[in-house]
Design a protein around this motif. Structure first.
Motif, PDB file in Angstrom:
ATOM      1  N   ILE A  28      -6.262  48.228  -9.707  1.00  0.00           N
ATOM      2  CA  ILE A  28      -7.124  48.227 -10.884  1.00  0.00           C
ATOM      3  C   ILE A  28      -6.293  48.712 -12.060  1.00  0.00           C
ATOM      4  CG2 ILE A  28      -9.323  48.953 -11.854  1.00  0.00           C
ATOM      5  CD1 ILE A  28      -9.691  47.535  -9.198  1.00  0.00           C
ATOM      6  N   LEU A  29      -6.104  47.848 -13.049  1.00  0.00           N
ATOM      7  CA  LEU A  29      -5.246  48.159 -14.185  1.00  0.00           C
ATOM      8  C   LEU A  29      -6.059  48.407 -15.445  1.00  0.00           C
ATOM      9  CD1 LEU A  29      -2.476  45.439 -13.680  1.00  0.00           C
ATOM     10  CD2 LEU A  29      -2.467  47.810 -12.864  1.00  0.00           C
ATOM     11  N   ASN A  30      -5.522  49.244 -16.295  1.00  0.00           N
ATOM     12  CA  ASN A  30      -6.142  49.491 -17.595  1.00  0.00           C
ATOM     13  C   ASN A  30      -6.239  48.206 -18.414  1.00  0.00           C
ATOM     14  OD1 ASN A  30      -6.729  52.326 -17.822  1.00  0.00           O
ATOM     15  ND2 ASN A  30      -4.523  52.692 -17.744  1.00  0.00           N
ATOM     16  N   ASN A  31      -7.213  48.181 -19.303  1.00  0.00           N
ATOM     17  CA  ASN A  31      -7.386  47.077 -20.257  1.00  0.00           C
ATOM     18  C   ASN A  31      -7.624  45.733 -19.557  1.00  0.00           C
ATOM     19  OD1 ASN A  31      -6.854  48.894 -22.432  1.00  0.00           O
ATOM     20  ND2 ASN A  31      -4.665  48.639 -22.061  1.00  0.00           N
ATOM     21  N   THR A  32      -8.395  45.764 -18.473  1.00  0.00           N
ATOM     22  CA  THR A  32      -8.783  44.538 -17.786  1.00  0.00           C
ATOM     23  C   THR A  32     -10.298  44.530 -17.595  1.00  0.00           C
ATOM     24  OG1 THR A  32      -8.529  45.539 -15.584  1.00  0.00           O
ATOM     25  CG2 THR A  32      -6.603  44.401 -16.504  1.00  0.00           C
ATOM     26  N   THR A  33     -10.837  43.345 -17.379  1.00  0.00           N
ATOM     27  CA  THR A  33     -12.261  43.222 -17.056  1.00  0.00           C
ATOM     28  C   THR A  33     -12.580  43.968 -15.771  1.00  0.00           C
ATOM     29  OG1 THR A  33     -12.355  41.061 -18.138  1.00  0.00           O
ATOM     30  CG2 THR A  33     -14.115  41.569 -16.580  1.00  0.00           C
TER      31      THR A  33
ATOM     32  N   GLY B  96       0.947  54.660 -16.535  1.00  0.00           N
ATOM     33  CA  GLY B  96      -0.007  54.496 -17.617  1.00  0.00           C
ATOM     34  C   GLY B  96      -0.926  53.301 -17.459  1.00  0.00           C
ATOM     35  N   TRP B  97      -0.533  52.334 -16.594  1.00  0.00           N
ATOM     36  CA  TRP B  97      -1.341  51.131 -16.413  1.00  0.00           C
ATOM     37  C   TRP B  97      -2.328  51.264 -15.262  1.00  0.00           C
ATOM     38  CZ3 TRP B  97      -1.630  47.573 -19.999  1.00  0.00           C
ATOM     39  CH2 TRP B  97      -0.556  47.360 -20.856  1.00  0.00           C
ATOM     40  N   LEU B  98      -1.957  52.019 -14.238  1.00  0.00           N
ATOM     41  CA  LEU B  98      -2.707  52.015 -12.984  1.00  0.00           C
ATOM     42  C   LEU B  98      -3.872  52.998 -12.988  1.00  0.00           C
ATOM     43  CD1 LEU B  98      -2.840  50.900 -10.080  1.00  0.00           C
ATOM     44  CD2 LEU B  98      -1.309  52.753  -9.398  1.00  0.00           C
TER      45      LEU B  98
END
Length: 317
Positions: A228-233, A280-282
């Motif tokens: 699950i990544l940041n800035n995704t639906t 920072g993404w995860l």
């Protein structure tokens, strides 16, 4: 069993892609990622908008990779980047971001040939979707494959249409299978990609997905755990309904991968098992493990369970 010789050589317990590549090429080969400014049919409105719910391409594009730069510029920057680490090698131009066959055949020929014009580039790796490949493109790539290493990586993601629909994929599994069969027997290396943990997929189903794909004429299989990544639906969906997602614990996923390995076709090379998102993404799952560390654990687990790729494989009638 420690001295057992496997068909792919030495005592490695699975048919690993790096070793297969070394057998094929005498020199070191490195992929250079290229962002050629493509989009996807589930982004531009032809099949949907927003793209796949888990997708954030910024999470895996290297710094040198940008559609603002030409294909040639990205290749030169990539070569400079890798030359600092390795000497005397050749390169594959890896068209990675979004669907890299989603365009007019004339445009595709232009960018592929620009990449191949560099004397250190010996082939192409083209990441795409199974619903974005035409017969004319396959015929063209078949011709290129007579002189270059040509690989198409198909994002299959799941064999379960409910899972594909849940992530806004925009194509069915049957389309993936049909396209793989159309691509076969043309001298083109075929790769397939699966994401493990999508909504409506269970671990038992995911193992069957890998086995089913390995019965098709693919050369390489890539696996990775759902992240699950940041800035995704998907990040929003996970926040609202986390129970819809199957996020493996690391040790559980390790056993899962061993289950996959012992049941799939031993002729298929395995290129990847996990994905690593930059800091920072995860959002989840946070395993804190690097790819080489996972592979080391996997090697030990295979010995511990005294199993290997294809030990339980059953040839499809």
């Amino acid at each position: 069993m420690t001295d057992m010789q496997f068909p792919w050589g030495k005592n490695k317990r699975y048919n690993d892609f790096p070793s297969s590549f070394k057998r094929r090429f005498s020199e070191r080969i490195q992929k250079i990622s290229i962002d050629a400014g493509f989009t996807c049919p589930n982004r531009d409105g032809s099949k949907g908008v927003g793209g796949c719910t888990y997708c954030n391409n910024n999470s895996f594009n290297p710094a040198y990779c940008s559609p603002k730069k030409s294909i040639s510029e990205q290749i030169l920057l990539g070569i400079d980047f890798f030359n600092a680490k390795y000497k005397a090698q050749y390169y594959l131009a890896y068209f990675q971001a979004y669907s890299n066959t989603y365009g007019h055949i004339d445009h595709l020929k232009k960018i592929y040939e620009e990449a191949l014009s560099h004397d250190k580039v010996i082939g192409l790796v083209i990441g795409t979707r199974p619903d974005c490949v035409s017969e004319s493109l396959l015929e063209y790539l078949e011709e290129l494959a007579k002189d270059y290493y040509i690989s198409i990586e198909y994002g299959v993601e799941s064999v379960n249409d409910l899972a594909l629909e849940s992530i806004n994929r925009g194509h069915t599994y049957q389309e993936a299978e049909d396209t793989i069969l159309k691509t076969a027997n043309r001298g083109i290396h075929i790769g397939a990609h699966l994401v493990n943990g999508l909504p409506f997929d269970t671990p038992k189903m995911m193992i069957k997905h890998a086995v089913q794909l390995s019965n098709l004429p693919i050369d390489t299989l890539k696996l990775h755990q759902l992240q699950i990544l940041n800035n995704t639906t998907m990040a929003k969906q996970y926040e609202e309904k986390p129970e819809q997602f199957y996020l493996f614990e690391m040790e559980e996923y390790l056993d899962f991968v061993v289950d996959v390995i012992e049941q799939i076709n031993p002729n298929v090379t395995l290129e990847r098992f996990i994905n690593q998102a930059p800091k920072g993404w995860l959002i989840a799952p946070k395993w804190g493990i690097k790819n080489f560390e996972f592979v080391d654990k996997l090697d030990k687990k295979l010995v511990e369970r005294d199993t290997w790729q294809g030990k339980l494989f059953q040839v499809k009638d």
